[in-house]
Design an enzyme around this catalytic site. Structure first.
Site, short mmCIF file in Angstrom:
data_model
loop_
_atom_site.label_atom_id
_atom_site.label_comp_id
_atom_site.label_asym_id
_atom_site.label_seq_id
_atom_site.Cartn_x
_atom_site.Cartn_y
_atom_site.Cartn_z
CG ASP A 49 4.19 -5.72 5.15
OD1 ASP A 49 4.55 -4.47 5.35
OD2 ASP A 49 3.35 -6.07 4.45
CG ASP B 172 8.76 -5.02 7.43
OD1 ASP B 172 9.63 -4.21 7.54
OD2 ASP B 172 7.98 -5.20 6.50
CD GLU C 37 13.45 -3.62 6.92
OE1 GLU C 37 13.82 -4.71 6.37
OE2 GLU C 37 12.78 -3.06 6.65
#
Length: 167
Positions: free
Chosen positions: A140, A7, A67
């Site tokens: 996260d 992330d 991501e």
């Protein structure tokens, strides 16, 4: 197969290593790379790069999932997150590790079964799927594990579609 989920972020970059063993997904290691806000951007990027290299060399993932960036409003934040993401992708490319990219909606669909799921639902499913005692913090980290789970599921599906027999 070892999968690393990322992330991306300049202040906090979540990471999560999972092993795909048959139909199970087992957590290996997870956490975050953090940088101080008062540190110059170029130094923060060096810190992220060096920490990324150490993680990749230590845990040796076979594949990585990141991501995709999605920003509605804060362009400045998008640039800094993009820079951090790029530094990580450089470390992965230097090691010839393949990288998959997923939108937040794809991750939610894979982990929860609904692309419009709330953040709390995703976090709870990460906890349940990986049989963790608590939701990983900060957020996260849970997000990175969700990306890894999504990629692990996608690899299996893609192999089936392409007629590849799993090892």
């Amino acid at each position: 197969m070892r999968v690393l989920g990322i992330d991306p972020g300049i202040a906090i970059m979540g990471f999560g290593f999972v092993d795909k063993i048959g139909h199970r997904i087992v957590p290996v290691q997870y956490g975050c790379i953090q940088t101080e806000a008062r540190t110059p951007t170029e130094q923060r990027l060096v810190q992220i790069y060096e920490a990324s290299c150490q993680l990749l060399d230590r845990y040796q993932p076979e594949t990585i999932a990141v991501e995709k960036l999605f920003f509605n409003k804060n362009v400045t934040n998008a640039f800094s997150v993009g820079q951090a993401r790029g530094v990580f992708l450089l470390a992965a490319a230097q090691r010839n590790i393949p990288v998959g990219e997923y939108t937040p909606m794809q991750v939610k669909q894979s982990v929860v079964g609904y692309g419009g799921a709330e953040k709390k639902q995703v976090q709870e499913m990460v906890k349940r799927l990986l049989k963790l005692s608590a939701v990983p913090k900060p957020d996260d980290v849970a997000d990175a594990l969700a990306v890894a789970i999504c990629h692990a599921h996608s690899i299996v599906l893609n192999d089936r579609v392409n007629g590849v027999t799993p090892k």
